[in-house]
Design a protein around this motif. Structure first.
Motif, PDB file in Angstrom:
ATOM      1  N   LEU A 194       4.131  -4.166 -14.495  1.00 16.07           N
ATOM      2  CA  LEU A 194       3.403  -5.386 -13.813  1.00 16.07           C
ATOM      3  C   LEU A 194       4.142  -5.745 -12.545  1.00 16.07           C
ATOM      4  N   SER A 195       5.394  -5.717 -12.426  1.00 12.97           N
ATOM      5  CA  SER A 195       6.392  -5.810 -11.019  1.00 12.97           C
ATOM      6  C   SER A 195       5.386  -5.144 -10.078  1.00 12.97           C
ATOM      7  N   GLY A 196       4.774  -4.071 -10.267  1.00  9.68           N
ATOM      8  CA  GLY A 196       4.064  -3.107  -9.056  1.00  9.68           C
ATOM      9  C   GLY A 196       3.057  -4.402  -8.482  1.00  9.68           C
ATOM     10  N   ARG A 197       2.603  -5.353  -9.250  1.00  7.37           N
ATOM     11  CA  ARG A 197       1.601  -6.203  -8.625  1.00  7.37           C
ATOM     12  C   ARG A 197       2.178  -7.401  -7.727  1.00  7.37           C
ATOM     13  N   LEU A 245       2.171   3.081  -9.094  1.00  9.29           N
ATOM     14  CA  LEU A 245       0.655   3.003  -8.901  1.00  9.29           C
ATOM     15  C   LEU A 245       0.129   1.830  -9.044  1.00  9.29           C
ATOM     16  N   LEU A 246       0.499   0.858  -9.990  1.00 11.07           N
ATOM     17  CA  LEU A 246      -0.135  -0.296 -10.022  1.00 11.07           C
ATOM     18  C   LEU A 246      -0.090  -1.035  -8.449  1.00 11.07           C
ATOM     19  N   PHE A 259      -2.142  -1.325 -18.329  1.00  8.52           N
ATOM     20  CA  PHE A 259      -1.826  -0.818 -19.906  1.00  8.52           C
ATOM     21  C   PHE A 259      -2.626   0.746 -19.597  1.00  8.52           C
ATOM     22  N   ARG A 260      -3.576   0.702 -18.909  1.00 12.30           N
ATOM     23  CA  ARG A 260      -4.360   2.071 -18.659  1.00 12.30           C
ATOM     24  C   ARG A 260      -3.271   2.922 -18.130  1.00 12.30           C
ATOM     25  N   LEU A 261      -2.442   2.671 -17.122  1.00 13.84           N
ATOM     26  CA  LEU A 261      -1.479   3.383 -16.567  1.00 13.84           C
ATOM     27  C   LEU A 261      -0.450   3.791 -17.708  1.00 13.84           C
ATOM     28  N   SER A 283       0.825  -1.126   0.103  1.00 17.14           N
ATOM     29  CA  SER A 283       0.050  -0.057  -0.100  1.00 17.14           C
ATOM     30  C   SER A 283       0.815   1.150  -0.111  1.00 17.14           C
ATOM     31  N   MET A 284       2.080   1.315   0.027  1.00 15.22           N
ATOM     32  CA  MET A 284       2.933   2.036  -0.400  1.00 15.22           C
ATOM     33  C   MET A 284       3.771   2.051  -1.530  1.00 15.22           C
ATOM     34  N   GLY A 285       3.677   2.965  -2.615  1.00 17.56           N
ATOM     35  CA  GLY A 285       4.092   2.960  -3.809  1.00 17.56           C
ATOM     36  C   GLY A 285       5.516   3.783  -3.731  1.00 17.56           C
ATOM     37  N   MET A 286       6.600   3.290  -4.305  1.00 14.30           N
ATOM     38  CA  MET A 286       7.762   4.073  -4.051  1.00 14.30           C
ATOM     39  C   MET A 286       8.579   4.229  -5.552  1.00 14.30           C
TER      40      MET A 286
END
Lengths: 281, 278, 271
Positions: A101-104, A160-161, A127-129, A80-83
């Motif tokens: 995708l590695s954000g997931r 953001l992902l 893809f939207r991002l 829940s914390m994007g860096m």
């Protein structure tokens, strides 16, 4: 939403990077963290998602006490914390899509991620991002084939992902030219507004900080010496944070040394005694 | 970008918009992709089919494996101490002399094998020496030298020196080939002769690496000296071979442990030497 | 580079100080005496009668080797195939074992310092012992044959591949790893996304390089009974059939050159 109280970090070498930090960040606020190299800005950000272990103190994200988490719970909190990083920190040999995708990764199991079989909604969102940050054509390019600004956009999409509640942004513009820097800062600002994200942005460039942040916190030698609105940032306060300099003729502090992840001795420690106005709340 | 690639990118973007995305294959052409995969499978099957294992013999050997492992727990340094010490001494002396001789001989060969400083005929001869010396395992060369010089450490020493020539000369030649040519020209511009150029422009650039490589080769030569004894070229290898054929596993274990220890020591000191020369 | 004054007061440049010069002389003296002592040991253990004969022996050997008995090459295809298999399968198994060992041995991916020392120990023992010695041990245990050769090559490769690979792992950029950890990825996922892509080129290069070395090494494993063309070599030498030996040498030479060429091409393509 994010509350730091009494956070202290001492490195094994004995250097004190952070001393007794008290900080509260409400939902949706974009906060800029300024200060000289080695003031502990990077350490502070990394303490929040525990890439660096704080020595003392408590960090609460909403209702979760982050400092006590481990294993799976820590993974969930990190999710829940994007860096966003200074040198983009993309994996050069993976494609742009794989990087985003590695954000997931915090959401999918090992084998799914190993075989790159991401769920459909993750791919759609990725893809939207990419479209949002203006790079839909680059999906199959390798990350090292992109320019600096493009890489930072991919880094933002990756963060953001994660569907974060909070963005931790470490010197997003330090490796970029002035125009791209402004574009990136504007993008971060817009995305925070769209999604109601809070953000802590480490930044060297005081002008950019004043233009794009809701609130500015000044850090010197591991302590908060200023906390207020961008408009309250005067030359005297800048002197407190950075040391003596003719601030009015040179609006941007020239700071060549971009890396401050390891605490070094603050250069102005002996010149400015005591804390100035607007000190730690 | 070609038109085909453009349309396939469009298709992939469309698919990604709908949530369909697969990693790009490593090899673009599907025919190649499948061809290679099938080839690998066929090879593996054929290769495994050609390995015939005598399971009865393996089962019989399992007991020896246990013996050997237990010997490692209780290595016997004492009962063959004299043989071990003699073999070790021979190995160490062989290692040292062969490295010194090999490096000394490798320097002219290396200079000759560098295309940028030597004429073509010399270059070809030196490259041929390097190729022969590098292709054949030390042990094959040892067999020939044992036939020529008789059993004993002299054959071993010559073998190792010969192998050292190939190793060092190749690396030296590569070093010289990509050294900083401006320095050479600067020295030549002062009117220096060939020898003076070598001494003042080439040597300083190559020397640190040459020392580092020599120390590394010393380490390799010791390891190799442990094997060439098998064909009669002296050294600890002969002792090891005898102990194995006598089924004295505890002595073999002791010898192996000594070899490991010495190699460790070599490696440790060579990393120091290399740091010191740089 | 000291400059000193002579009695006439003229500056004299010397490359080293007097003390350094002396130290260097002493070092040379020690080195040369050590070399001479070693030489003495070797010459004491040498039968010089045989050595005086070496030239004649060599010429004799050469005359027996030439011309090579080309017809013998037909017998060698199967052993050559075995040799290739020993090298290739041995490399594959070696890499499979070296891969986890390297991750355990690298300072930045090891789960615990104790595990690291154990992994380093595995690497060192595998590296110090020549594949021929491994083969000797395995032949006494498994009996003669290709299997012993494959395992010997695999065991020897662990150390080589493991060492180079763990050094590559220690040299990766830490920031992508940090970034992947920050997404909430698990340990294995961090390895897969942050570490693996960075070491992949090095890994492929090391593997091909080791395969090339293994081809060379597997040609001699037969001398101790571990299969491949070395068996034929051993038999021919024991029968003093030197014209067959020369055919074997030529085959080995050709194979090694080809494998070296392939390995160089592949490594070039990767980098």
């Amino acid at each position: 939403m994010l509350t730091l109280s009494g956070v202290t970090k001492r490195y094994p070498t004995g250097d004190r990077a952070l001393t007794d930090i008290e900080l509260t960040l409400p939902k949706g606020q974009v906060m800029a963290l300024i200060g000289p190299s080695g003031a502990g800005k990077s350490t502070l950000i990394r303490c929040v998602n525990r890439l660096v272990e704080p020595t003392q103190g408590s960090i609460r994200l909403e209702e979760t006490e982050i400092t006590r988490l481990s294993g799976n719970a820590l993974r969930q909190a990190r999710r829940s914390m994007g860096m966003i990083f200074q040198e983009y920190a993309l994996v050069d040999r993976l494609t742009v899509m794989e990087n985003v995708l590695s954000g997931r990764l915090g959401y999918v199991g090992f084998w799914r991620s190993f075989l790159r079989r991401y769920p459909q909604d993750a791919v759609t969102e990725a893809f939207r991002l990419l479209e949002r940050v203006g790079l839909p054509h680059a999906i199959d390019k390798r990350a090292d084939a992109l320019s600096g600004g493009q890489r930072q956009r991919v880094g933002i999409a990756r963060a953001l992902l994660q569907s974060p509640k909070l963005l931790l942004v470490d010197e997003p513009t330090a490796s970029l030219d002035p125009k791209t820097s402004r574009q990136i800062m504007r993008l971060i600002r817009e995305l925070c507004a769209e999604r109601g994200l809070a953000a802590i942005i480490n930044i060297h460039d005081v002008t950019l900080a004043q233009q794009f942040a809701d609130r500015i916190v000044g850090l010197r030698a591991g302590e908060i010496v200023f906390d207020g609105l961008p408009s309250e940032l005067t030359s005297e306060i800048l002197t407190t944070i950075y040391g003596e300099e003719d601030w009015d003729t040179t609006p941007e502090p020239m700071d060549d040394d971009v890396s401050d992840d390891s605490i070094s001795h603050p250069p102005y420690a002996r010149e400015v005694p005591g804390l100035a106005a607007g000190g730690a709340r | 970008m070609s038109e085909l690639a453009q349309t396939s990118l469009e298709a992939r973007m469309q698919a990604a918009r709908k949530g369909q995305w697969r990693r790009l294959p490593l090899i673009d052409d599907p025919r190649w992709r499948w061809g290679i995969a099938v080839g690998v499978v066929v090879y593996v099957v054929l290769a495994f089919a050609s390995v015939d294992v005598n399971w009865a013999r393996v089962a019989e050997g399992a007991g020896r494996a246990v013996n050997f492992l237990s010997a490692f727990m209780q290595p016997d340094f004492v009962s063959r101490q004299k043989d071990i010490v003699a073999g070790l001494l021979e190995s160490l002396t062989m290692t040292l002399t062969s490295t010194v001789l090999g490096v000394l001989l490798a320097i002219p060969v290396g200079l000759g094998a560098a295309r940028n400083i030597s004429p073509l005929p010399v270059y070809l001869v030196c490259r041929a020496i390097i190729a022969v010396s590098r292709t054949f395992q030390e042990i094959i060369i040892a067999i020939l030298f044992v036939v020529m010089f008789g059993f004993g450490p002299l054959a071993g020493m010559i073998t190792l020196a010969f192998a050292t020539i190939g190793f060092m000369a190749k690396l030296l030649a590569e070093d010289i080939e990509d050294l900083d040519w401006r320095q050479v020209e600067a020295v030549r511009a002062t009117g220096a002769s060939w020898w003076q150029t070598m001494n003042h422009a080439v040597q300083p650039q190559v020397m640190p690496r040459l020392i580092g490589l020599s120390v590394y080769r010393l380490d390799i030569n010791f390891r190799e000296s442990a094997v060439i004894g098998i064909v009669g070229a002296g050294g600890i290898g002969a002792t090891l071979n005898t102990s194995l054929s006598r089924y004295e596993y505890d002595t073999s274990a002791a010898i192996l442990l000594i070899i490991i220890a010495i190699v460790l020591l070599c490696e440790y000191s060579s990393s120091h030497v290399r740091r010191w020369t740089q | 580079m000291p400059v000193s004054l002579t009695t006439q007061g003229l500056p004299v440049w010397k490359r080293r100080t007097t003390r350094a010069q002396w130290l260097q002389y002493v070092a040379w003296l020690l080195g040369i005496s050590l070399f001479l002592i070693c030489w003495k040991v070797i010459s004491d253990n040498t039968m010089w009668v045989f050595v005086e004969d070496a030239g004649r022996q060599g010429a004799d050997l050469l005359s027996r080797m030439l011309p090579p008995k080309w017809a013998y090459a037909n017998v060698l295809w199967k052993p050559m195939w075995d040799t290739l298999n020993i090298a290739t399968l041995g490399t594959v198994f070696g890499i499979m074992m070296a891969f986890p060992v390297a991750f355990l041995a690298a300072r930045n991916t090891t789960p615990h310092p104790l595990v690291r020392s154990a992994a380093l120990m595995v690497i060192v023992s595998s590296r110090s012992i020549n594949s021929l010695i491994w083969a000797m041990l395995l032949v006494t245990i498994l009996g003669p044959g290709v299997l012993a050769g494959i395992i010997a090559i695999a065991l020897r490769s662990i150390g080589f591949v493991g060492k180079l690979l763990y050094e590559a792992i220690e040299e990766i950029h830490p920031t992508p790893v940090e970034a992947i950890s920050a997404t909430g990825a698990s340990r294995m996922q961090v390895m897969n996304y942050g570490v693996l892509p960075q070491i992949m080129p090095a890994f492929a290069g090391i593997s091909v390089y080791r395969w090339d070395i293994n081809i060379r090494e597997s040609t001699v494993l037969g001398l101790v009974g571990a299969g491949g063309i070395g068996l034929q070599l051993n038999a021919s030498i024991n029968n003093l059939a030197w014209d067959q030996v020369s055919v074997i040498f030529i085959m080995i030479f050709a194979t090694v050159l080809v494998s070296e060429w392939i390995s160089a091409r592949v490594r070039h393509a990767i980098i």
